[in-house]
Structures are given as structure tokens and as C-alpha cells.
Design a protein around this motif. Structure first.
Motif, PDB file in Angstrom:
ATOM      1  N   GLY A  39      -3.358  -1.213  -9.728  1.00  0.00           N
ATOM      2  CA  GLY A  39      -2.668  -1.693 -10.914  1.00  0.00           C
ATOM      3  C   GLY A  39      -3.652  -2.329 -11.886  1.00  0.00           C
ATOM      4  O   GLY A  39      -3.436  -2.385 -13.083  1.00  0.00           O
ATOM      5  N   LYS A  40      -4.765  -2.794 -11.328  1.00  0.00           N
ATOM      6  CA  LYS A  40      -5.695  -3.673 -12.037  1.00  0.00           C
ATOM      7  C   LYS A  40      -6.906  -2.899 -12.530  1.00  0.00           C
ATOM      8  O   LYS A  40      -7.360  -1.974 -11.870  1.00  0.00           O
ATOM      9  CB  LYS A  40      -6.136  -4.722 -11.016  1.00  0.00           C
ATOM     10  CG  LYS A  40      -6.790  -5.939 -11.559  1.00  0.00           C
ATOM     11  CD  LYS A  40      -5.803  -6.937 -12.120  1.00  0.00           C
ATOM     12  CE  LYS A  40      -6.543  -8.157 -12.669  1.00  0.00           C
ATOM     13  NZ  LYS A  40      -7.398  -7.859 -13.803  1.00  0.00           N
ATOM     14  N   THR A 152       0.425   1.582 -14.874  1.00  0.00           N
ATOM     15  CA  THR A 152       1.389   2.569 -14.417  1.00  0.00           C
ATOM     16  C   THR A 152       2.110   3.141 -15.635  1.00  0.00           C
ATOM     17  O   THR A 152       3.327   3.177 -15.694  1.00  0.00           O
ATOM     18  CB  THR A 152       2.392   1.924 -13.435  1.00  0.00           C
ATOM     19  OG1 THR A 152       2.886   0.698 -14.025  1.00  0.00           O
ATOM     20  CG2 THR A 152       1.744   1.580 -12.122  1.00  0.00           C
ATOM     21  N   ALA A 181      -1.232  -9.660  -6.854  1.00  0.00           N
ATOM     22  CA  ALA A 181       0.046  -9.423  -7.544  1.00  0.00           C
ATOM     23  C   ALA A 181       0.029  -8.090  -8.281  1.00  0.00           C
ATOM     24  O   ALA A 181       0.979  -7.309  -8.199  1.00  0.00           O
ATOM     25  CB  ALA A 181       0.323 -10.562  -8.530  1.00  0.00           C
ATOM     26  N   ILE A 182      -1.063  -7.821  -8.982  1.00  0.00           N
ATOM     27  CA  ILE A 182      -1.089  -6.621  -9.836  1.00  0.00           C
ATOM     28  C   ILE A 182      -1.232  -5.360  -8.985  1.00  0.00           C
ATOM     29  O   ILE A 182      -0.635  -4.325  -9.286  1.00  0.00           O
ATOM     30  CB  ILE A 182      -2.227  -6.701 -10.876  1.00  0.00           C
ATOM     31  CG1 ILE A 182      -2.277  -8.065 -11.560  1.00  0.00           C
ATOM     32  CG2 ILE A 182      -2.088  -5.612 -11.925  1.00  0.00           C
ATOM     33  CD1 ILE A 182      -1.051  -8.457 -12.295  1.00  0.00           C
ATOM     34  N   SER A 184      -0.137  -4.875  -6.055  1.00  0.00           N
ATOM     35  CA  SER A 184       1.167  -4.581  -5.448  1.00  0.00           C
ATOM     36  C   SER A 184       1.948  -3.584  -6.303  1.00  0.00           C
ATOM     37  O   SER A 184       2.677  -2.738  -5.780  1.00  0.00           O
ATOM     38  CB  SER A 184       2.011  -5.855  -5.343  1.00  0.00           C
ATOM     39  OG  SER A 184       1.455  -6.723  -4.393  1.00  0.00           O
ATOM     40  N   ARG A 185       1.799  -3.724  -7.606  1.00  0.00           N
ATOM     41  CA  ARG A 185       2.543  -2.826  -8.500  1.00  0.00           C
ATOM     42  C   ARG A 185       2.100  -1.382  -8.321  1.00  0.00           C
ATOM     43  O   ARG A 185       2.918  -0.466  -8.394  1.00  0.00           O
ATOM     44  CB  ARG A 185       2.344  -3.254  -9.962  1.00  0.00           C
ATOM     45  CG  ARG A 185       2.863  -4.640 -10.224  1.00  0.00           C
ATOM     46  CD  ARG A 185       2.640  -5.069 -11.666  1.00  0.00           C
ATOM     47  NE  ARG A 185       2.767  -6.519 -11.763  1.00  0.00           N
ATOM     48  CZ  ARG A 185       2.416  -7.250 -12.805  1.00  0.00           C
ATOM     49  NH1 ARG A 185       1.916  -6.656 -13.880  1.00  0.00           N
ATOM     50  NH2 ARG A 185       2.573  -8.546 -12.801  1.00  0.00           N
ATOM     51  N   LYS A 188       3.711  -0.055  -5.197  1.00  0.00           N
ATOM     52  CA  LYS A 188       5.110   0.284  -5.446  1.00  0.00           C
ATOM     53  C   LYS A 188       5.236   1.551  -6.290  1.00  0.00           C
ATOM     54  O   LYS A 188       6.185   2.306  -6.143  1.00  0.00           O
ATOM     55  CB  LYS A 188       5.832  -0.891  -6.111  1.00  0.00           C
ATOM     56  CG  LYS A 188       5.993  -2.064  -5.149  1.00  0.00           C
ATOM     57  CD  LYS A 188       7.054  -3.021  -5.636  1.00  0.00           C
ATOM     58  CE  LYS A 188       7.435  -4.001  -4.525  1.00  0.00           C
ATOM     59  NZ  LYS A 188       8.403  -4.996  -4.997  1.00  0.00           N
ATOM     60  N   PHE A 189       4.274   1.763  -7.180  1.00  0.00           N
ATOM     61  CA  PHE A 189       4.280   2.991  -7.982  1.00  0.00           C
ATOM     62  C   PHE A 189       4.120   4.219  -7.083  1.00  0.00           C
ATOM     63  O   PHE A 189       4.822   5.211  -7.253  1.00  0.00           O
ATOM     64  CB  PHE A 189       3.164   2.957  -9.034  1.00  0.00           C
ATOM     65  CG  PHE A 189       2.968   4.268  -9.756  1.00  0.00           C
ATOM     66  CD1 PHE A 189       3.819   4.633 -10.781  1.00  0.00           C
ATOM     67  CD2 PHE A 189       1.950   5.139  -9.382  1.00  0.00           C
ATOM     68  CE1 PHE A 189       3.654   5.854 -11.438  1.00  0.00           C
ATOM     69  CE2 PHE A 189       1.779   6.358 -10.027  1.00  0.00           C
ATOM     70  CZ  PHE A 189       2.637   6.716 -11.057  1.00  0.00           C
ATOM     71  N   SER A 192       7.449   4.802  -5.399  1.00  0.00           N
ATOM     72  CA  SER A 192       8.515   5.331  -6.256  1.00  0.00           C
ATOM     73  C   SER A 192       8.183   6.742  -6.732  1.00  0.00           C
ATOM     74  O   SER A 192       9.079   7.480  -7.140  1.00  0.00           O
ATOM     75  CB  SER A 192       8.777   4.394  -7.435  1.00  0.00           C
ATOM     76  OG  SER A 192       7.720   4.467  -8.354  1.00  0.00           O
TER      77      SER A 192
END
Lengths: 285, 285
Positions: A39-40, A152, A181-182, A184-185, A188-189, A192
């Protein structure tokens, strides 16, 4: 190719469909497709993508590398290929040939100079990615490594759609709460988007003082183990900060080839071996 | 606010015009607008933006902070405001109040949890930014600091359009050849967008061993001086790597308030003083 880029405009649904079909045919001669994301920004996606690609090539696999970071593309610098440009003919686009026969495609090879910003909105970026994939003649490859941009947004969504059957994603993190935190996104991407998560790599994990050998954690606490546990995945590697990475780069050399005995190179070699074993035994993924 | 976000769709030219008009009116009560950007991710834009905002607030200025990084927003973590949400009423959106009265707006305050990815294409991101700016009641402020995402895509283009009269941009770099190439693109973006370049900040410049006091350069050679010279600008600050930054973060504290005597905090204090003197004497910019 420059004409092609200048003429890029946003894409209708019908055109997208056609481009995706062409891209899938071009990609069909590739056995395994690996996405490297986070994410980062600034955690070392391009470093990891290039070094993993080289390590796979060193193990005699036929490897391609697609740099999907339109704004921040830097693969050509990492591989010492700044002067090269992509060549397109009636048959399509031929990737640039890098060290160890690596086949490389990056926006770097299409812009005038490295410091030219590509000031594009999303539809243009998606179109560019679709067009590129619909035109690149990768040839027979064992591995295609896709180096994703941060975030994302358009690039990530489009690549997930265009490439389709991605074997799995490697998510890169670095120490520090913020990264946790970032990143993790990004995990999750992948979930999904239906992309299997191969595991997590923690880059810049620690710094070994060259004078005293003491281990320092300049960027703070480890995030890799925690992320792996939280998302029921595995920590694939922890790669230290090593000033020789920059030295190799500045000298136009490839770090893992120049410093094969460094802790970082050994971690990358193990990472490559693990990836091979994971994607070639898909039931374990 | 959640309904508003769910309902976001891409924007017609007429709608954009109206939203930009509203945004400009909302922004008219702000004296100075500073953009913090970098072509590159992970160089510390959010760290610098939050610390600069806090330092300005500590000097009794009224300060707002807009986190424009939709995918990688992390301002709320940096400021220990994870639990807060934006409040909207008939009058518009009221920023979250952070330490020292800082007024903060970030996507963080609108998503369910910090690790939720925002999987949006460009038109949605532009629309979200325009809508937000058209609704935020900043009130009278001396400074608005805008923390930009990596790259020169939708967010950067839209903010340059919506905010309009930006006093200047601070471009953040970090050591290493790679950063130098990518950060150049951000500098060229400010020039092509007509945004004055206030100067360059080099983050993670060096690491001072806490045991021996020796200075290490784990990320490689400095880029700040060279970039400043190349683009006829100035190097505003060099900020060291400091593990206390992560310690402060993990403890829910603000680094510059917790470690005011650190080299990094002193560099940020000087940076704030320089920025104030530059934007308040626009002929020197």
C-alpha cells in the motif's frame, strides 16, 4: 512508440474488452505471474522486484519484469538501463533486454528523460497499461514479475483485470506502525481482487553497524511477523538496510550479483527459492 | 459523510466548475497554502507535513492540515487521532481538531478502519477531493499544509486546480540516486503547474549511532544539495533518521513535542521559521 503514447485517450468499454483479450493472448506464453505490491511507497518494491527477477534469472528461469509504476518508475535506473528505449514494430513491442537476459518493460523506456514527470489522470494510465499489455511480445517466460505502484488506484485495478490469472502477490512492508496500517490495505486489496497472497517481505528490517556489528532498528519495530500472523500468511523474508545497495546502484551494478554474500542477497535468494516452491505447488498457496 | 462518499461518481465539466468555485470560497479565509510533495513514496511526506504543521501551531499560527493521500493516508495515525471521525452538518464539514488546535482533514476520518483499502480509480478520487474542498469549513487560518500523495496523477492535478493560489511547494527527498530521479519529476510538476518551489527538504539524511555518536548514511548519498543546485532552489533542511520518531508514534505522542531537543526537531523548527519568512516575503520566493 512515442506517437502511441501521445495519442492515448480514455477507453470505451468495448475497446477495453478488445485490449484485455489481446493482452491475455500475449500473456498466455508466461507460466507464472507474480505481483509485487505494497500500500505504501518507498518500502522497496522496485528494489525487491528487480532483485527477485534477477535472482530467478540467475537460477536459469526465463524472466520478464513489468514496471507498472507510471509516475515513479525507476526500474531502468535499478538495472542500469537508463539509455535504452522500447522498440516497437508491426509485431508489437519488444521488451528491453536487461542483465541475465531479463526482459523489461517500463514507462522509463518511453519518456524523454528520467526526470520528466508523467502528469496523467487515471483513465489515461489505465489505457496505457492496457495498450502496453496488448502489444508486448514477452515470448516464452517462466516468470513475469509485476512491480506495482503505491496505492490501490487505477494501475492496481487495471492490472488485476488485464493480467487475470496472477499466481500470487508478494506484499512488501517496512518497519514502523505507519507501514503496518497502510500495508494492511494492500493485503486486503489482494483478497478483494481474488489474488492469492504468497506472503510478506519486510524490507529495511535492520541495519548492522559496519564498525561494531551491532544491530540497529532505525525505522522502528518490525511489522512483518505481525502482518503475517494477522492475515494468516507467512513472512517470506527480512531484508536489512545495506549501504552497498546504493553503492551498487551508483556504480551501475546489480546488488545481488555484486554482493552475493551479503545478508540482503542471501535473504533474496531464499525468497526466490520459496516463491518457486510456492507457485509450482499451487495447492500449498 | 459516509453516504456522501458512497454516492461519489465522476464529475461533469459543469459540476467541476461549481465545485471548484465553492472550494475557492471555502479556502478564501486561509492566508497561506503550502503543498508538501515528492515524486516518491516513503520519503516522509506525512511525517514532515504533520510535524511542520505542529511546529507552526506551536508558534501560535492557526494551522490546517489536508491529507490528500487517498490510498495511503496516515495522518490520523501520525497525530494519534485514529478514533476520530469527520463531522458534517448543513454548514459543511468540520475538520477534526488535533494537538495544539491543528485542524485536520483526511480520508482516514471517513473510512471504517485504518486497514480498509480505498480501491478507487482517478475520476472518483478527483471528485472526492473536489467535494471535500467544497465542503470543509476551515475558518480563519494562517496556514494550510497540504500533504500530497506520491506521484503526479489525479490527486496532484486536481489539487493544483482546486486550491489555485498555492503559496509554494516543499519537495521532500531522501538520500539515494533513485530518489533523486523520481523527486526531480515532482519539481518539474510544480514548475509546469505554476506553483512556486519554496525549496527542498532531505529526510532520512543520516543516522547517528546512539552508542558511538558516529554518523552513518544507511540510505546512501545525499540528494538534497544536488537537487537544490540543479533546479536553482534551496535546501531547506536535512532531517536525520531517528528511532525516537517511531517510539513517539507508538506511544501516541508527537515527536517534536516529545523530543524537542533532538536534531530532527531542531531541523523542523528551522524549516518552519524559513517557510514563514519565505511566504511572508513573497518577493524572495
Amino acid at each position: 512508440m512515442n506517437q502511441g503514447l501521445d495519442g492515448i485517450h480514455s477507453t470505451s468499454v468495448g475497446e477495453s474488452f478488445t485490449l484485455i483479450g489481446k493482452a491475455r493472448r500475449k500473456l498466455s506464453s508466461i507460466k507464472h505471474k507474480i505481483m509485487v505490491l505494497s500500500g505504501k511507497g518507498g518500502v522497496g518494491k522496485t528494489f525487491l522486484s528487480t532483485m527477485l527477477s534477477l535472482e530467478l534469472a540467475r537460477r536459469s528461469y526465463r524472466v520478464g519484469l513489468f514496471d507498472a509504476d507510471i509516475h515513479g518508475s525507476s526500474t531502468s535506473v535499478m538495472l542500469g538501463l537508463q539509455q535504452l528505449r522500447l522498440y516497437a514494430d508491426d509485431e508489437g513491442i519488444r521488451p528491453v533486454e536487461g542483465p541475465l537476459g531479463l526482459k523489461v518493460v517500463s514507462m522509463n523506456f518511453m519518456i524523454e528523460s528520467l526526470d520528466t514527470p508523467i502528469i496523467w489522470r487515471g483513465p489515461l494510465k489505465s489505457r496505457a497499461i492496457m495498450e502496453l499489455f496488448s502489444m508486448i511480445n514477452w515470448g516464452d517466460l517462466d516468470y513475469l514479475v509485476i512491480d506495482m505502484p503505491p496505492g490501490t488506484g487505477d494501475e492496481a485495478i487495471t492490472i488485476a483485470q488485464v493480467v487475470g490469472d496472477i499466481d500470487g502477490a508478494i506484499v512488501i512492508t517496512a518497519p514502523g506502525l505507519m507501514n503496518e496500517a497502510i500495508v494492511s490495505r494492500a493485503i486486503k486489496f489482494t483478497k478483494s481482487s481474488g489474488i492469492p497472497l504468497l506472503g510478506i517481505v519486510e524490507n529495511m528490517s535492520y541495519y548492522k553497524c559496519p564498525h561494531t556489528g551491532a544491530i540497529h532498528y532505525p525505522l522502528g519495530r518490525s511489522t512483518g511477523e505481525h502482518l503475517a500472523k494477522k492475515y494468516s500468511s507467512r513472512l517470506l523474508a527480512k531484508i536489512p538496510i545495506d549501504p552497498n545497495i546504493e553503492d551498487a546502484l551508483a556504480g551501475g551494478k546489480q546488488f545481488i550479483l555484486e554482493y552475493p554474500d551479503s545478508e540482503a542477497s542471501k535473504a533474496i535468494a531464499e525468497l526466490a527459492a520459496t516463491i518457486v516452491s510456492l507457485v509450482e505447488k499451487p495447492t500449498n498457496v
